[in-house]
Write a protein that holds these residues in place. Structure first.
Motif, PDB file in Angstrom:
ATOM      1  N   GLU A  34       0.827  -1.203   0.000  1.00 38.46           N
ATOM      2  CA  GLU A  34       0.000   0.000   0.000  1.00 38.46           C
ATOM      3  C   GLU A  34       0.864   1.257   0.000  1.00 38.46           C
ATOM      4  O   GLU A  34       0.560   2.225  -0.704  1.00 38.46           O
ATOM      5  N   ARG A  57      -1.834  -6.432  -3.147  1.00 43.91           N
ATOM      6  CA  ARG A  57      -2.221  -6.473  -1.723  1.00 43.91           C
ATOM      7  C   ARG A  57      -2.793  -7.837  -1.358  1.00 43.91           C
ATOM      8  O   ARG A  57      -2.535  -8.367  -0.265  1.00 43.91           O
ATOM      9  N   TYR A 110      -9.745   1.484  -2.128  1.00 48.69           N
ATOM     10  CA  TYR A 110      -8.818   1.688  -3.235  1.00 48.69           C
ATOM     11  C   TYR A 110      -9.632   2.291  -4.372  1.00 48.69           C
ATOM     12  O   TYR A 110     -10.593   1.670  -4.857  1.00 48.69           O
TER      13      TYR A 110
END
Length: 774
Positions: A11, A44, A317
């Motif tokens: 991230e 991720r 996101y």
């Protein structure tokens, strides 16, 4: 910006330099475009899998996961390649051992009910294809929602219990009135019990460890629509209009999705495991309002995604467009970079809306007290006038008469050009020194319902049997004649719009259908034609709503849309030879349309650019995918064709017009042209839409913003855009103007003119991120 320690290495690698001064409910990360959104999510996910190789995952269905699925597989399949090694190192995926997905447990998020699990438009089929098989998960480790296996009364199947696929939830609360209703009532409680057991199984696994989901136009996650209880669990429930509109594409029309219930995990199902990583991802400006509500307003039943605020590892996101209404991004827009007239326009227009005050009534104190107008360089009593002059200049530019131009108007789907630019096109087409071409780049067959196709085929068969398709009697019709006089089919239809003769209009459509069927199946005589029409009717009757038909029936549906497009432009005297149907091959009707490639999808556009040699190219300007995914893929194909064309000739004088329509809109400050739309122009557009787009009149695939025809939504958009501009210019500017055109204004159409370099720059980042698409 300083890297927030709560973000993981992956991230942190995606964090940009936008200062985060605004308090939000859930941490968020912003990326440039839709493919990069998929890349971040995949990285991720793999980062989490490495730490939780036997964890519990719940992954989304629909079109949004396209690049998540692509990047997950691409990274795993090329783990040790030089390019992926560099990608992993750049984005914090530092471990060397490739994550294994084989021991993960999978939880299906939701499903329509009832629906055959074998149908390709069921979510059960989707998760089996893309996750169980695609990711190599173990089926025995999966909790799935299979409508066929949910027990019902007397051991019957859902087709017997709910013969019309309708589940009446009122039976939970009232007595059954007949034998069938008694079985239905008992079955509903059995479904409820199954849902409770499904929830218990998820809890038995410790809850969901990694949740990834999209966000609906009403803010829903899974099928937890606006108003859902944050403590809700797995259940059988109904949906709202916005959700039904989005689901219409999956189910074959809103008339079907309105009647279909859903089984969904609840909001508490998602948040039960307090250590869960729960991610909502979203792309495009159309999602900006729901993202803002979920992140910036107090958590509420009205904003289902706000439940992620209770999870330390909850994340959003989003793309730049989806982040566009967040206070952080608005603040950064004004405080960073060079100040421009566009920023001044936007700041002052925003203030007029905030204060509900006409620009001419804004005081210098109003400007100094607002956090953004106070930033305008040289702020003084002339600042507001500069905005008025700017907007007025855009209207003057929009009403300039153009001459000796060659227009190449493109649309991803049929009706996009009309909905985006028709009043302006009509205005400029009156000058006969201009030439216009209209090119629809995909076949658009998914917009034709089975019901509509069957009606036309039945009408056609009837006309053939009654000897009312006279061209069948021509001796060379089946050899070559079917290719000729397509303009006559168009004229035949429109002249009977004028006369109000519905029977003859239907006959005109049947003429075109006969030509299409003869061409597609290379038929040799009338008997073969009748047999083939009957066979097509049978095949369509035996397919389920929303099913992707076999290729020739796909093409036949698309040819209906092509005829409709020809009808629209024939309203304005355009011949069929100037209406082009490219049918780019990446558009297949699959859940994920393929990436455009050079030979199949770019070269046909390049050939048209060479042949037509336009001075103006118009296109649906959707670089983030706010609308259907076809839009941004077509945008990339056009951009690549223009790049190639630029190697052959000087394009410095070519103008690119970016338009928007029912899926997403421009801010007046962002555009170069503002065109006044009269009531007469609105009526012309609506009538041409209604008369021509026969397959769309019933609005089987509406926008979530409006329950009705797209033409009405376009008109509504133009009216709303006028209201915004009126706050700047004042109402008297229009009703008391010396120009009759401006006095007749009741809506405004926006578009943005770019030179080739500016256009290609806007498309380049997305093109790069699709890695080798061309």
């Amino acid at each position: 910006m300083e890297k927030n320690k709560t973000f993981t290495p992956v991230e942190q690698s995606f964090l940009n330099d936008v200062p985060r001064n605004n308090k939000v409910n859930v941490p968020y990360i912003v990326v440039d475009n839709f493919p990069n959104l998929g890349m971040l999510t995949a990285l991720r996910f793999l980062e989490w899998v490495h730490e939780n190789p036997a964890g519990v995952i719940s992954l989304p269905t629909g079109k949004t996961p396209e690049y998540f699925i692509f990047w997950t597989k691409h990274i795993l399949e090329n783990w040790d390649s030089e390019s992926i090694l560099e990608l992993r190192n750049r984005h914090g995926l530092m471990f060397q051992d490739k994550p294994s997905l084989a021991d993960l447990y999978f939880v299906q998020i939701d499903e329509f009910y009832p629906i055959q699990s074998s149908q390709a438009n069921s979510f059960y089929h989707y998760v089996n294809k893309y996750y169980i098989e695609g990711f190599g998960l173990k089926r025995e480790n999966a909790l799935l929602i299979n409508s066929n296996e949910i027990p019902l009364a007397e051991g019957r199947n859902f087709e017997e219990i709910f013969p019309d696929n309708k589940v009446n939830q009122e039976l939970r609360y009232r007595e059954a009135q007949n034998a069938l209703e008694k079985l239905q009532k008992e079955s509903i409680f059995l479904i409820d019990n199954w849902c409770s057991e499904y929830e218990e199984k998820i809890r038995g696994l410790g809850g969901i460890g990694f949740f990834l989901g999209g966000i609906g136009p009403d803010g829903h996650i899974a099928f937890n629509i606006k108003g859902s209880d944050p403590y809700s669990t797995t259940r059988l429930t109904s949906t709202n209009f916005e959700t039904q509109a989005v689901a219409a594409g999956d189910l074959g029309g809103i008339e079907i999705s309105k009647e279909r219930l859903v089984i969904t995990i609840g909001l508490e199902t998602i948040t039960h495991n307090k250590n869960a990583v729960a991610i909502i991802f979203a792309a495009g400006e159309a999602k900006a309002p729901v993202i803002k509500n979920a992140l910036e307003l107090p958590p509420s039943n009205l904003y289902p995604a706000s439940v992620l605020a209770g999870l330390p590892n909850g994340r959003f996101y989003i793309t730049l467009g989806a982040a566009g209404m967040l206070n952080d991004y608005i603040d950064d827009y004004y405080r960073s970079g060079t100040w421009s007239q566009e920023k001044t326009d936007k700041a002052v227009m925003s203030l007029t809306r905030k204060l509900n005050k006409y620009a001419e009534h804004l005081t210098l104190d109003d400007l100094r007290e607002d956090q953004y107008t106070q930033l305008i360089p040289g702020l003084d009593e002339h600042t507001v006038q500069s905005v008025i002059d700017s907007i007025n200049g855009k209207i003057k530019k929009g009403t300039e008469r153009l001459s000796s131009e060659v227009f190449y108007h493109t649309g991803p789907h049929h009706d996009d050009i009309s909905l985006g630019l028709l009043p302006y096109i009509h205005y400029q087409s009156r000058n006969e020194t201009n030439a216009s071409h209209y090119s629809v780049l995909t076949s658009g067959f998914t917009a034709v319902t089975n019901k509509f196709l069957i009606k036309i085929l039945n009408d056609t068969l009837s006309f053939v049997k009654k000897d009312e398709i006279e061209m069948l009697q021509y001796p060379d019709f089946f050899e070559a004649g079917y290719k000729n006089k397509k303009d006559k089919d168009v004229y035949h239809y429109l002249i009977n719009i004028a006369s109000g003769n519905a029977y003859e209009r239907s006959r005109a459509v049947s003429h075109r259908m006969v030509r299409n069927i003869v061409e597609l199946w290379t038929l040799k005589n009338r008997q073969d034609l009748e047999i083939r029409i009957s066979e097509i009717i049978t095949a369509v009757n035996f397919s389920y709503d929303g099913q992707n038909p076999e290729p020739k029936i796909q093409t036949l549906k698309g040819m209906i849309r092509e005829y409709e497009e020809e009808l629209v432009w024939a309203h304005f005297g355009v011949r069929t030879k100037n209406v082009h149907h490219l049918r780019l091959g990446f558009y297949t009707g699959a859940i994920f349309t393929e990436k455009p490639n050079r030979e199949r999808d770019v070269i046909p556009i390049l050939k048209q650019l060479r042949d037509i040699n336009p001075t103006v190219i118009s296109l649906a300007f959707d670089p983030e995918g706010s609308g259907p995914d076809t839009h941004y893929k077509v945008l990339q194909a056009i951009a690549e064709a223009v790049r190639e064309w630029g190697k052959e000739k000087d394009l410095s004088n070519i103008k690119i017009w970016g338009y928007r329509n029912v899926w997403y809109q421009f801010n007046a400050a962002d555009v170069t042209h503002i065109f006044p739309v009269s009531l007469n122009a609105m009526s012309t557009m609506d009538e041409s839409f209604t008369n021509s787009y026969m397959s769309q009149v019933d609005a089987s695939f509406p926008s979530y913003r409006y329950d009705g025809k797209f033409s009405h939504l376009s008109i509504q958009t133009w009216v709303e855009q006028l209201k915004d501009v009126q706050l700047v210019l004042g109402k008297p500017y229009f009703y008391d103007n010396e120009s009759p055109r401006l006095r007749a204004t009741h809506g405004l159409l926006f578009f943005k003119e770019m030179d080739v370099e500016e256009f290609l720059k806007s498309a380049r980042e997305l093109e790069k991120s699709t890695e080798g698409a061309f």
